[in-house]
Motif scaffolding. Sequence first.
Motif, short mmCIF file in Angstrom:
data_model
loop_
_atom_site.label_atom_id
_atom_site.label_comp_id
_atom_site.label_asym_id
_atom_site.label_seq_id
_atom_site.Cartn_x
_atom_site.Cartn_y
_atom_site.Cartn_z
N TYR A 1 -11.56 -42.93 54.32
CA TYR A 1 -10.96 -41.76 53.68
C TYR A 1 -10.85 -40.60 54.68
O TYR A 1 -10.46 -39.51 54.31
CB TYR A 1 -11.79 -41.34 52.46
N PHE A 2 -11.18 -40.89 55.93
CA PHE A 2 -11.05 -39.90 56.98
C PHE A 2 -9.58 -39.73 57.36
O PHE A 2 -8.77 -40.65 57.20
CB PHE A 2 -11.83 -40.34 58.23
N PRO A 3 -9.22 -38.56 57.92
CA PRO A 3 -7.86 -38.41 58.45
C PRO A 3 -7.71 -39.22 59.73
O PRO A 3 -8.52 -39.09 60.65
CB PRO A 3 -7.78 -36.90 58.74
N ASP B 1 0.98 -35.64 50.11
CA ASP B 1 1.65 -34.40 50.55
C ASP B 1 0.62 -33.31 50.84
O ASP B 1 0.73 -32.59 51.84
CB ASP B 1 2.64 -33.92 49.49
N GLU B 2 -0.38 -33.19 49.98
CA GLU B 2 -1.41 -32.17 50.17
C GLU B 2 -2.22 -32.45 51.44
O GLU B 2 -2.43 -31.55 52.27
CB GLU B 2 -2.37 -32.16 48.98
N ALA B 3 -2.66 -33.68 51.58
CA ALA B 3 -3.54 -34.03 52.71
C ALA B 3 -2.82 -33.93 54.04
O ALA B 3 -3.36 -33.40 55.02
CB ALA B 3 -4.10 -35.44 52.51
N THR B 4 -1.60 -34.44 54.10
CA THR B 4 -0.89 -34.47 55.38
C THR B 4 -0.24 -33.14 55.73
O THR B 4 0.36 -33.00 56.78
CB THR B 4 0.17 -35.59 55.39
N SER B 5 -0.38 -32.15 54.84
CA SER B 5 0.10 -30.81 55.17
C SER B 5 -0.96 -30.01 55.93
O SER B 5 -0.68 -28.95 56.48
CB SER B 5 0.50 -30.05 53.89
N LEU B 6 -2.19 -30.54 55.97
CA LEU B 6 -3.26 -29.90 56.72
C LEU B 6 -2.97 -30.00 58.22
O LEU B 6 -2.49 -31.03 58.69
CB LEU B 6 -4.61 -30.55 56.41
N ASN B 7 -3.25 -28.96 58.94
CA ASN B 7 -2.99 -28.92 60.38
C ASN B 7 -4.06 -29.73 61.12
O ASN B 7 -5.19 -29.26 61.29
CB ASN B 7 -2.98 -27.48 60.89
N PHE B 8 -3.70 -30.94 61.56
CA PHE B 8 -4.71 -31.82 62.17
C PHE B 8 -5.16 -31.34 63.55
O PHE B 8 -6.09 -31.91 64.13
CB PHE B 8 -4.19 -33.26 62.26
N GLU B 9 -4.51 -30.33 64.10
CA GLU B 9 -4.97 -29.77 65.37
C GLU B 9 -6.16 -28.85 65.17
O GLU B 9 -6.75 -28.36 66.14
CB GLU B 9 -3.82 -29.04 66.06
N GLU B 10 -6.50 -28.59 63.91
CA GLU B 10 -7.69 -27.82 63.58
C GLU B 10 -8.74 -28.77 63.00
O GLU B 10 -8.47 -29.95 62.76
CB GLU B 10 -7.34 -26.72 62.57
N ASP B 11 -9.94 -28.29 62.78
CA ASP B 11 -11.01 -29.11 62.24
C ASP B 11 -10.86 -29.19 60.72
O ASP B 11 -11.39 -28.35 59.98
CB ASP B 11 -12.38 -28.53 62.61
N ILE B 12 -10.12 -30.20 60.26
CA ILE B 12 -9.82 -30.30 58.83
C ILE B 12 -10.49 -31.53 58.19
O ILE B 12 -10.14 -31.89 57.06
CB ILE B 12 -8.29 -30.36 58.60
N LYS B 13 -11.40 -32.18 58.90
CA LYS B 13 -12.01 -33.41 58.38
C LYS B 13 -12.59 -33.21 56.97
O LYS B 13 -12.35 -34.01 56.07
CB LYS B 13 -13.10 -33.92 59.32
N PHE B 14 -13.37 -32.14 56.80
CA PHE B 14 -14.03 -31.92 55.51
C PHE B 14 -13.01 -31.69 54.41
O PHE B 14 -13.11 -32.26 53.32
CB PHE B 14 -15.00 -30.75 55.60
N GLU B 15 -12.01 -30.84 54.68
CA GLU B 15 -10.99 -30.56 53.67
C GLU B 15 -10.20 -31.82 53.32
O GLU B 15 -9.87 -32.04 52.15
CB GLU B 15 -10.04 -29.47 54.18
N TYR B 16 -9.92 -32.63 54.31
CA TYR B 16 -9.18 -33.88 54.07
C TYR B 16 -10.04 -34.84 53.25
O TYR B 16 -9.56 -35.44 52.29
CB TYR B 16 -8.81 -34.50 55.42
N MET B 17 -11.32 -34.97 53.63
CA MET B 17 -12.20 -35.91 52.94
C MET B 17 -12.41 -35.52 51.48
O MET B 17 -12.57 -36.38 50.61
CB MET B 17 -13.54 -35.98 53.67
N LYS B 18 -12.42 -34.22 51.20
CA LYS B 18 -12.61 -33.78 49.82
C LYS B 18 -11.51 -34.30 48.90
O LYS B 18 -11.73 -34.48 47.70
CB LYS B 18 -12.63 -32.24 49.76
#
Length: 241
Positions: free
Chosen positions: A81-83, A125-142
Amino acid sequence: MENRALEEVKHKLNKLDSYPYNDETFYDVAEEQLDQRGTSLNRMVEIYQHLQQEVSQKMSEMNQHMGMTPNCQLGCAFCCYFPIVVSRLEANMIIASIEVMPTERRESIKDHLRSYYKNYESLIDEATSLNFEEDIKFEYMKKQLPCPLLNPETNACMAYEARPLPCRTYVNYMDPQICADNYVPEETVSFEFIYEDYMSALNAAAQVMDEEESPRFLDYPSDLYRYDYLPVFLKEWIERR
């Protein structure tokens, strides 16, 4: 399965300082496959898969050198479930690896992907709109969006032998319950330092292939530099079918 204490894991990880890591083996693998017969696409897929196998081999050697093995096992899919962010080149190799699978398995994966993008459309759409160049692991995993290649019934990867490098280098040497209790557990270990050598060899092979054959499936060097979430690339592929 051995549930080690954190201090024991840290102590054994320090032994990696004396592991005889040789990055040249990645280039050796790529060169050997470049010399094989076959279409440019099939040879490039073989290069990708053999480089992935070399990563797994090095992981196995490092585990042996440290004297411990991961507690990850079939059916344990918390990290699925990780990015997962890959280059277009890697995504194309995953897709090509699926395309050459036996018909029944290949079509099963495609059917699964069609259902996946239908069932998870808004969440993707929600998950892949997160900027992966930033530390978004926690937000993505949620969001608990499963990897598009995860079989939800068996908790197994449907393209295991072609899975991306992050899936091979992220391990847990402690109690697997740690992964169940935490979205981004600090106790897990990522051997992401291998990525640079693996990717350099894959890049070198793609460059040689482009210069000598200019294959239609390869847009070099653009494919090397475009990164995105794996669900984005797989969606583009399945929608072209």
